[in-house]
Design a protein around this motif. Structure first.
Motif, mmCIF file in Angstrom:
data_model
loop_
_atom_site.group_PDB
_atom_site.id
_atom_site.type_symbol
_atom_site.label_atom_id
_atom_site.label_comp_id
_atom_site.label_asym_id
_atom_site.label_seq_id
_atom_site.Cartn_x
_atom_site.Cartn_y
_atom_site.Cartn_z
ATOM 1 N N LEU A 43 32.945 42.481 42.039
ATOM 2 C CA LEU A 43 34.254 43.097 41.832
ATOM 3 C C LEU A 43 35.246 42.090 41.258
ATOM 4 N N LEU A 44 35.172 40.850 41.705
ATOM 5 C CA LEU A 44 36.035 39.802 41.153
ATOM 6 C C LEU A 44 35.746 39.570 39.673
ATOM 7 N N ILE A 45 34.458 39.623 39.303
ATOM 8 C CA ILE A 45 34.095 39.468 37.895
ATOM 9 C C ILE A 45 34.720 40.579 37.062
ATOM 10 N N ILE A 46 34.643 41.820 37.558
ATOM 11 C CA ILE A 46 35.209 42.959 36.833
ATOM 12 C C ILE A 46 36.723 42.822 36.696
ATOM 13 N N LEU A 47 37.393 42.456 37.789
ATOM 14 C CA LEU A 47 38.850 42.321 37.766
ATOM 15 C C LEU A 47 39.291 41.166 36.883
ATOM 16 N N ALA A 48 38.547 40.057 36.926
ATOM 17 C CA ALA A 48 38.902 38.898 36.103
ATOM 18 C C ALA A 48 38.782 39.224 34.618
ATOM 19 N N LYS A 298 35.698 30.796 34.918
ATOM 20 C CA LYS A 298 36.344 30.057 36.007
ATOM 21 C C LYS A 298 37.861 30.066 35.851
ATOM 22 N N ARG A 299 38.315 29.924 34.617
ATOM 23 C CA ARG A 299 39.757 29.959 34.371
ATOM 24 C C ARG A 299 40.326 31.336 34.695
ATOM 25 N N ALA A 300 39.623 32.394 34.288
ATOM 26 C CA ALA A 300 40.094 33.754 34.552
ATOM 27 C C ALA A 300 40.094 34.059 36.051
ATOM 28 N N LEU A 301 39.084 33.569 36.764
ATOM 29 C CA LEU A 301 39.024 33.790 38.211
ATOM 30 C C LEU A 301 40.152 33.061 38.927
ATOM 31 N N LYS A 303 43.040 32.282 37.650
ATOM 32 C CA LYS A 303 44.256 33.015 37.290
ATOM 33 C C LYS A 303 44.396 34.284 38.117
ATOM 34 N N LEU A 304 43.288 35.002 38.310
ATOM 35 C CA LEU A 304 43.294 36.232 39.105
ATOM 36 C C LEU A 304 43.614 35.952 40.558
ATOM 37 N N LEU A 305 42.982 34.932 41.137
ATOM 38 C CA LEU A 305 43.203 34.608 42.539
ATOM 39 C C LEU A 305 44.619 34.110 42.776
ATOM 40 N N CYS A 306 45.156 33.362 41.828
ATOM 41 C CA CYS A 306 46.533 32.888 41.953
ATOM 42 C C CYS A 306 47.527 34.042 41.900
ATOM 43 N N SER A 307 47.280 34.996 40.994
ATOM 44 C CA SER A 307 48.169 36.148 40.892
ATOM 45 C C SER A 307 48.091 37.023 42.129
ATOM 46 N N MET A 308 46.870 37.132 42.716
ATOM 47 C CA MET A 308 46.703 37.921 43.940
ATOM 48 C C MET A 308 47.406 37.251 45.118
ATOM 49 N N SER A 309 47.342 35.918 45.216
ATOM 50 C CA SER A 309 47.982 35.203 46.323
ATOM 51 C C SER A 309 49.498 35.200 46.173
ATOM 52 N N SER A 310 49.980 35.102 44.931
ATOM 53 C CA SER A 310 51.430 35.076 44.721
ATOM 54 C C SER A 310 52.065 36.445 44.982
ATOM 55 N N SER A 311 51.295 37.511 44.723
ATOM 56 C CA SER A 311 51.822 38.860 44.942
ATOM 57 C C SER A 311 51.988 39.170 46.434
#
Length: 312
Positions: A43-48, A298-301, A303-311
């Motif tokens: 799911l993380l791959i799809i979202l990234a 790795k860069r996209a993941l 970025k995704l995790l950072c945006s999820m944590s900041s939200s």
């Protein structure tokens, strides 16, 4: 527990890995962990991929669909096994068994065909780099995806439909954790010659042609890479195929391992553990293969995790 068969249809019992009560909780915890890692990893791959415009390319388009297929592939077997362990109810209905076999085959074929489409994408990228964007246009990618779904959905029908002609005893004990077609065929009370022919023909066709396409693509890729004069150029060209080649090796390696284990040994326990490799381990490993070997992913993941944590 007394089983009654009021409809006249057989009742299937999935015996799972062990009858010992003391290890049921261990099996539940282990397979629940593996399933959650598989689902959330893919799911993380799809979202990234969907959230990063730099990854909106044919290679990642097929990768995101492969991740979706892997989630569905694992979900056809593991949730039912976890439910059986939790409720201590091993029963699966006749219709449920046929349905599980059908969708298990559909997503297994879809994985295989998506890997073939990804091999073609790598062939075009390495052998025809100047025409890559023209050849691998969005329309072709959509057509290839639709074709893989169509072949998978139709290719799984013969095996499932021929199962309907078989007769079984009132209660059928399957020494497995899901309705695997070869195991179910062994327990039929009627002649299974037609079913075995269909099984071997479908497996042969759906295995031979995709694998031939992958091998042809990589033979042309290797030939093109060898023509590059510099070592750095060769490494750069072939590095784009490394993750995909690892996934292909894992997919076909585990399938070959299951086939050899069922051919050389008749122990059902060996077959069950071998099946775990391609039903659970392979879908779980694919996200790690692409995220660990691919800088863009790795860069996209991150970025995704950072945006999820900041939200939050």
């Amino acid at each position: 527990m007394e089983l009654r068969n009021h409809s006249g249809l057989p009742v299937f019992l999935l015996l799972g890995f062990s009858e010992k009560p003391e290890i049921q909780s261990v099996l539940f915890g282990l397979f629940l962990s593996l399933y959650l890692v598989t689902v959330f990893g893919n799911l993380l791959i799809i979202l990234a991929i969907s959230s990063d415009s730099h990854l909106h390319t044919p290679m990642y388009f097929f990768l995101s669909n492969l991740s979706f297929s892997d989630i569905c592939f694992t979900s056809t077997t593991i949730p039912k096994m976890l439910l059986s362990i939790q409720t201590q109810n091993k029963v699966i209905t006749y219709a449920g068994c046929i349905t599980q076999m059908y969708f298990f085959t559909v997503f297994g074929l879809l994985d295989n065909l998506l890997l073939t489409a990804m091999a073609y994408d790598r062939f075009v990228a390495v052998c025809h780099p100047l025409h890559y964007t023209v050849i691998m246009n969005p329309q072709l990618c959509a057509q290839l995806l639709a074709l893989t779904w169509l072949i998978s959905v139709l290719g799984a029908l013969p095996e499932s439909l021929t199962m309907l002609r078989l007769s079984f005893c009132a209660v059928v004990e399957i020494p497995h954790y899901f309705c695997e077609l070869p195991e179910v065929l062994k327990l039929a009370c009627s002649n299974t010659f037609t079913n075995n022919v269909v099984l071997y023909v479908v497996t042969g066709v759906m295995g031979f042609f995709p694998l031939s396409g992958i091998l042809f693509s990589y033979s042309r890729i290797v030939s093109s890479v060898l023509k590059i004069s510099t070592v750095g150029g060769k490494y750069k060209a072939f590095s784009t195929c490394g993750s995909h080649l690892s996934m292909v090796s894992l997919f076909y390696g585990t399938c070959l391992g299951v086939y050899l284990s069922s051919t050389w040994t008749h122990a059902s326990e060996t077959g069950r553990f071998a099946s775990v490799l391609y039903t659970v381990v392979t879908p779980m490993m694919n996200p790690f293969i692409y995220s660990l070997r691919n800088r863009d992913m790795k860069r996209a993941l991150r970025k995704l995790l950072c945006s999820m944590s900041s939200s939050q």
